[in-house]
Design an enzyme around this catalytic site. Structure first.
Site, short mmCIF file in Angstrom:
data_model
loop_
_atom_site.label_atom_id
_atom_site.label_comp_id
_atom_site.label_asym_id
_atom_site.label_seq_id
_atom_site.Cartn_x
_atom_site.Cartn_y
_atom_site.Cartn_z
CE LYS A 7 37.92 43.32 1.50
NZ LYS A 7 36.97 42.54 0.66
NE ARG A 46 42.13 41.44 -2.89
CZ ARG A 46 41.61 42.64 -3.03
NH1 ARG A 46 41.94 43.64 -2.25
NH2 ARG A 46 40.73 42.87 -3.98
NE ARG A 79 31.11 47.00 -5.12
CZ ARG A 79 32.18 46.46 -4.54
NH1 ARG A 79 32.30 46.48 -3.22
NH2 ARG A 79 33.12 45.88 -5.27
NE ARG A 133 35.19 47.99 -7.63
CZ ARG A 133 35.78 47.41 -6.58
NH1 ARG A 133 35.54 47.86 -5.36
NH2 ARG A 133 36.62 46.42 -6.76
NE ARG A 170 36.57 41.98 -7.74
CZ ARG A 170 35.56 42.76 -7.35
NH1 ARG A 170 34.49 42.90 -8.12
NH2 ARG A 170 35.63 43.39 -6.21
P1 AMP Z 1 39.19 46.02 -4.20
O1 AMP Z 1 38.58 47.37 -4.36
O2 AMP Z 1 39.88 45.84 -2.89
O3 AMP Z 1 38.22 44.90 -4.50
O4 AMP Z 1 40.35 45.91 -5.30
C1 AMP Z 1 40.04 45.97 -6.69
C2 AMP Z 1 41.13 45.31 -7.51
O5 AMP Z 1 42.38 46.00 -7.28
C3 AMP Z 1 41.42 43.86 -7.15
O6 AMP Z 1 40.57 42.96 -7.82
C4 AMP Z 1 42.87 43.74 -7.61
O7 AMP Z 1 42.97 43.61 -9.01
C5 AMP Z 1 43.45 45.08 -7.22
N1 AMP Z 1 44.00 45.08 -5.84
C6 AMP Z 1 43.55 45.78 -4.75
N2 AMP Z 1 44.29 45.53 -3.67
C7 AMP Z 1 45.22 44.64 -4.06
C8 AMP Z 1 46.29 43.97 -3.41
N3 AMP Z 1 46.52 44.14 -2.09
N4 AMP Z 1 47.07 43.13 -4.14
C9 AMP Z 1 46.86 42.93 -5.46
N5 AMP Z 1 45.86 43.51 -6.14
C10 AMP Z 1 45.05 44.36 -5.46
#
Ligand code: AMP
Length: 216
Positions: free
Chosen positions: A16, A91, A130, A163, A174
């Site tokens: 994404k 989400r 990654r 990360r 996740r």
């Molecule tokens: P991502 O980089 O999109 O994988 O986001 C990393 C982490 O940030 C996720 O595993 C969540 O803990 C948090 N996070 C990101 N976007 C959201 C969202 N829309 N709602 C809740 N938690 C989020």
């Protein structure tokens, strides 16, 4: 032409972020990643970051209320007036409803959800490999898209990092959260006639072509 308000869906590691960056350049729209915004907040030690840190490290979702303000503020900015590419938000169904409220409140057109489809078994392999640049946000994969110089960002030379949530046990959590909370969004948008899907297992350029094709 009207607005191009895109929501990217797909499991963690589907690409994404990579596709959002390419689409942002191609369509001249802002890439809005709630994960990036949260990681910035954690790094800066803001009140939001302090609340989000432990939850993110476990691979769980930060509470909906914490996200609403930052998403609303970001979508209100002038650079998002012709459209936006949301990456990582919504989400879950409640966030999709909140997003509807925000967009209507701003007098904006409907969003189109675009799902990048990648099976689970490909995800774990991808995410453990990654690495990303903490300075410019470029993303690499040690096996399929390594940096030219080991451990250094091709674009800005900064030292690449893994990360905190890209460790295998966190990745599995996740993915579990994704299937339980996020995957139902496909039906949510499909039922509203606002859904498209592309296969995400090809090379980034192939996936981008497929996306541009379905966007017409
Ligand atoms: P991502 O980089 O999109 O994988 O986001 C990393 C982490 O940030 C996720 O595993 C969540 O803990 C948090 N996070 C990101 N976007 C959201 C969202 N829309 N709602 C809740 N938690 C989020």
């Amino acid at each position: 032409m009207g607005e191009q308000n895109l929501v990217l869906l797909g499991p963690p590691g589907a690409g994404k972020g990579t596709q959002a960056k390419s689409l942002a350049a191609e369509l001249e729209l802002p890439h809005i990643s709630t994960g990036d915004m949260l990681r910035d907040a954690v790094r800066e030690g803001t009140p939001l970051g302090l609340k989000a840190k432990a939850v993110m490290e476990k691979g769980d979702l930060v509470s909906d209320e914490l996200l609403t303000g930052i998403v609303k503020e970001r979508l209100s900015r002038s650079d998002a007036s012709k459209g936006f590419i949301l990456d990582g938000y919504p989400r879950n169904i409640p966030q999709a409803e909140i997003l509807e409220g925000i967009r209507k409140g701003l007098g904006r057109e409907a969003v189109l959800a675009l799902e990048i489809d990648v099976p689970d078994d490909a995800i774990v392999a991808r995410l453990t490999n990654r690495r990303s640049c903490p300075e410019c946000g470029s993303v690499y994969n040690l096996s399929s898209a390594p940096p030219k110089a080991e451990g250094r960002c091709d674009k800005c030379g900064a030292e690449l990092v893994q990360r905190d949530d890209d460790r295998e046990e966190v990745i599995r959590e996740r993915l579990r959260v994704y299937h339980e909370k996020t995957e139902p969004l496909a039906d949510y948008y499909r039922q509203r006639g606002l859904f498209k899907q592309v296969p995400g297992t090809g090379k980034p350029a192939e996936v981008l072509d497929a996306i541009l094709k379905v966007l017409g």
